[in-house]
Write a protein that holds these residues in place. Structure first.
Motif, PDB file in Angstrom:
ATOM      1  N   GLY A 182       0.797  -1.217   0.000  1.00  8.06           N
ATOM      2  CA  GLY A 182       0.000   0.000   0.000  1.00  8.06           C
ATOM      3  C   GLY A 182       0.831   1.268   0.000  1.00  8.06           C
ATOM      4  N   ARG A 209      -5.696  11.940   2.940  1.00  7.29           N
ATOM      5  CA  ARG A 209      -7.073  11.465   2.846  1.00  7.29           C
ATOM      6  C   ARG A 209      -7.874  12.232   1.798  1.00  7.29           C
ATOM      7  NH1 ARG A 209     -10.275  11.579   8.337  1.00  7.29           N
ATOM      8  NH2 ARG A 209      -8.263  10.679   8.958  1.00  7.29           N
ATOM      9  N   VAL A 221      -7.680  10.767  -1.923  1.00 11.35           N
ATOM     10  CA  VAL A 221      -8.365   9.531  -2.321  1.00 11.35           C
ATOM     11  C   VAL A 221      -9.791   9.460  -1.778  1.00 11.35           C
ATOM     12  CG1 VAL A 221      -6.221   8.238  -2.539  1.00 11.35           C
ATOM     13  CG2 VAL A 221      -7.340   8.385  -0.315  1.00 11.35           C
ATOM     14  N   ARG A 278      -3.852   3.312   0.025  1.00 14.66           N
ATOM     15  CA  ARG A 278      -4.350   2.860  -1.282  1.00 14.66           C
ATOM     16  C   ARG A 278      -3.580   1.603  -1.691  1.00 14.66           C
ATOM     17  NH1 ARG A 278      -3.692   6.799  -6.267  1.00 14.66           N
ATOM     18  NH2 ARG A 278      -1.505   6.155  -5.933  1.00 14.66           N
ATOM     19  N   ALA A 316      -3.384  -1.289  -4.718  1.00 18.58           N
ATOM     20  CA  ALA A 316      -3.774  -1.596  -6.093  1.00 18.58           C
ATOM     21  C   ALA A 316      -4.121  -3.076  -6.221  1.00 18.58           C
ATOM     22  CB  ALA A 316      -2.644  -1.226  -7.051  1.00 18.58           C
ATOM     23  N   ASP A 345      -9.053  -0.454  -7.031  1.00 16.85           N
ATOM     24  CA  ASP A 345      -8.162  -0.027  -5.945  1.00 16.85           C
ATOM     25  C   ASP A 345      -8.900  -0.142  -4.623  1.00 16.85           C
ATOM     26  OD1 ASP A 345      -6.146   0.548  -7.720  1.00 16.85           O
ATOM     27  OD2 ASP A 345      -6.678   2.670  -7.888  1.00 16.85           O
ATOM     28  N   ILE A 397      -9.221   1.263  -1.043  1.00 16.40           N
ATOM     29  CA  ILE A 397      -8.910   2.459  -0.268  1.00 16.40           C
ATOM     30  C   ILE A 397      -9.302   2.185   1.180  1.00 16.40           C
ATOM     31  CG2 ILE A 397      -9.127   4.954  -0.122  1.00 16.40           C
ATOM     32  CD1 ILE A 397      -8.084   3.971  -2.796  1.00 16.40           C
ATOM     33  N   GLY A 425     -12.388  -0.378   4.617  1.00 14.39           N
ATOM     34  CA  GLY A 425     -12.010  -0.111   3.238  1.00 14.39           C
ATOM     35  C   GLY A 425     -13.167  -0.184   2.274  1.00 14.39           C
ATOM     36  N   ARG A 444     -12.691   0.989  -5.238  1.00 13.97           N
ATOM     37  CA  ARG A 444     -12.957   2.044  -6.190  1.00 13.97           C
ATOM     38  C   ARG A 444     -12.320   1.676  -7.512  1.00 13.97           C
ATOM     39  NH1 ARG A 444     -10.485   7.929  -5.153  1.00 13.97           N
ATOM     40  NH2 ARG A 444      -8.620   6.793  -5.803  1.00 13.97           N
ATOM     41  N   LYS A 488     -10.385   1.728 -10.929  1.00 17.63           N
ATOM     42  CA  LYS A 488      -9.102   2.328 -11.224  1.00 17.63           C
ATOM     43  C   LYS A 488      -9.299   3.531 -12.114  1.00 17.63           C
ATOM     44  CE  LYS A 488      -6.050  -1.640 -10.654  1.00 17.63           C
ATOM     45  NZ  LYS A 488      -4.990  -2.454 -11.275  1.00 17.63           N
TER      46      LYS A 488
END
Length: 408
Positions: free
Chosen positions: A315, A320, A323, A368, A370, A375, A377, A399, A402, A404
């Motif tokens: 990560g 904050r 994202v 974050r 991937a 993704d 978050i 979490g 979201r 990409k």
């Protein structure tokens, strides 16, 4: 004019005649009378003469008439030679006149100097008064400003105290409402029968769409087989009845609003992911043995994406605000926004986990990660409403997935 002399005849004569002083009009002390050296008719006391008072020596004095005659040059006959006695008297008279003028000039000078000294003293007094008045005015202004500042500070404190009281009252009301909701859920034994009846009717109707983080459709049968609720001590703080109702709601295509307005999101007891979290920045360290629990209100796609996560999550710590999803900016994050709950697996991992949570809260950061399709978050629980910020009286991480974002 006063002149020293050595004759006592005039004074002795006047003492027998009873002459009075032409200035004060009184006989006074006869022994202090001085007669005019010219006419021997006018007399004046020694202490009535101008200038210093002379008592021990003889004084030569001329009355006004005789003094005027001595000054005028026309009164003296130049052609007739004057006698030595007369010439001496004239020179003495002239000297007396000059001495009198010099005395007057000295007196005038002294008066001017005294007046100047008085003026200087008056000016200094005025300056001191002005300075004292200015200082007093400044002191009064400072006292007024201090009083204003104190009054403003007191008013601000009063306003802040009122705000704190209002917040406490609002939070207390919210907690009371939440407790009432849980009590109602526990007190209704027929709620499960009603939910089953609703679910049986819902199988005959087309499936509604439900949005949780991203739009997805629920595949109830598959998700029900994967996410059964075991009774575990990790979920002991949540009532078993509310947990069952929540699980049924997620597995049978009914939205939270349609099923029960009083049930909030809870972490499912069985973890959906187990692994560790690593940061690209080595100074942040590694939090080992994390558990991810799926939310009771999450859609089936959350399960699909969670199964694609690797055992070691790599990560990035980001601000904050960078994202934070746009939907949260307008509506705010709620318990419905949670896709996954993150907790430490064992007690030995709690210290590192809670340190990470505290750092993220204080620095207002987010994580974050991937994944393959989206993704992940991760935010701290302080971003949620007050009633959803703690699990077992401790902060945690949650979490959302979201899509990409492609960089232009």
């Amino acid at each position: 004019m006063i002149h020293p002399s050595f004759s006592h005849t005039s004074d002795s004569i006047l003492m027998h005649m009873g002459t009075v002083c032409i200035k004060c009009g009184d006989e006074g002390f006869p022994e202090t009378l001085v007669v005019c050296n010219e006419c021997q008719a006018c007399a004046l006391h020694r202490y009535c003469l101008d200038g210093p008072v002379v008592f021990l020596e003889e004084v030569m004095w001329f009355c006004e008439d005789c003094e005027a005659g001595l000054v005028e040059p026309s009164s003296v006959d130049i052609r007739v030679p004057a006698s030595p006695e007369h010439s001496d008297s004239i020179s003495l008279a002239n000297d007396a006149i000059k001495a009198k003028k010099e005395l007057r000039n000295c007196i005038n000078r002294l008066k001017k100097r005294n007046q100047q000294a008085r003026n200087i003293i008056e000016k200094q007094k005025l300056k001191k008064r002005k300075i004292s008045n200015q200082q007093a005015h400044k002191m009064v202004e400072k006292e007024k400003q201090d009083k204003r500042q104190i009054s403003n500070q007191q008013q601000q404190k009063m306003i802040e105290e009122e705000k704190l009281k209002k917040r406490k009252v609002i939070n207390q009301q919210k907690q009371n409402m939440i407790e009432d909701k849980h009590m109602k859920i526990k007190a209704s034994p027929d709620s499960f029968a009603k939910t089953k009846a609703l679910l049986s009717d819902s199988h005959k109707m087309p499936l509604p769409e439900h949005t949780q983080g991203s739009k997805c459709t629920r595949e109830g049968s598959k998700f029900k087989n994967e996410c059964e609720l075991p009774r575990d001590a990790a979920n002991s703080n949540v009532g078993s009845e509310s947990a069952q109702v929540s699980l049924v709601a997620t597995s049978d295509d009914l939205s939270f609003e349609e099923l029960d307005h009083h049930v909030s999101a809870q972490p499912i007891a069985k973890p959906t992911w187990r692994g560790s979290l690593n940061f690209r920045n080595e100074a942040a360290g590694i939090v080992t043995e994390l558990l991810a629990h799926m939310s009771s209100l999450a859609c089936p796609k959350v399960m699909e994406e969670t199964q694609l996560l690797p055992k070691v999550l790599c990560g990035d710590l980001l601000p904050r605000s960078v994202v934070w999803p746009k939907s949260f900016k307008y509506e705010g994050a709620t318990d419905k926004s949670i896709a996954l709950y993150f907790f430490p697996q064992s007690r030995r991992d709690e210290k590192a986990f809670h340190k990470l949570v505290d750092d993220i809260i204080q620095l207002e950061l987010a994580i974050r990660v991937a994944s393959i399709n989206a993704d992940l978050i991760i935010f701290p629980s302080t971003a949620l409403p007050v009633e959803h910020r703690r699990v077992q009286a401790k902060y945690y991480l949650w979490g959302v997935f979201r899509g990409k974002q492609t960089s232009h």
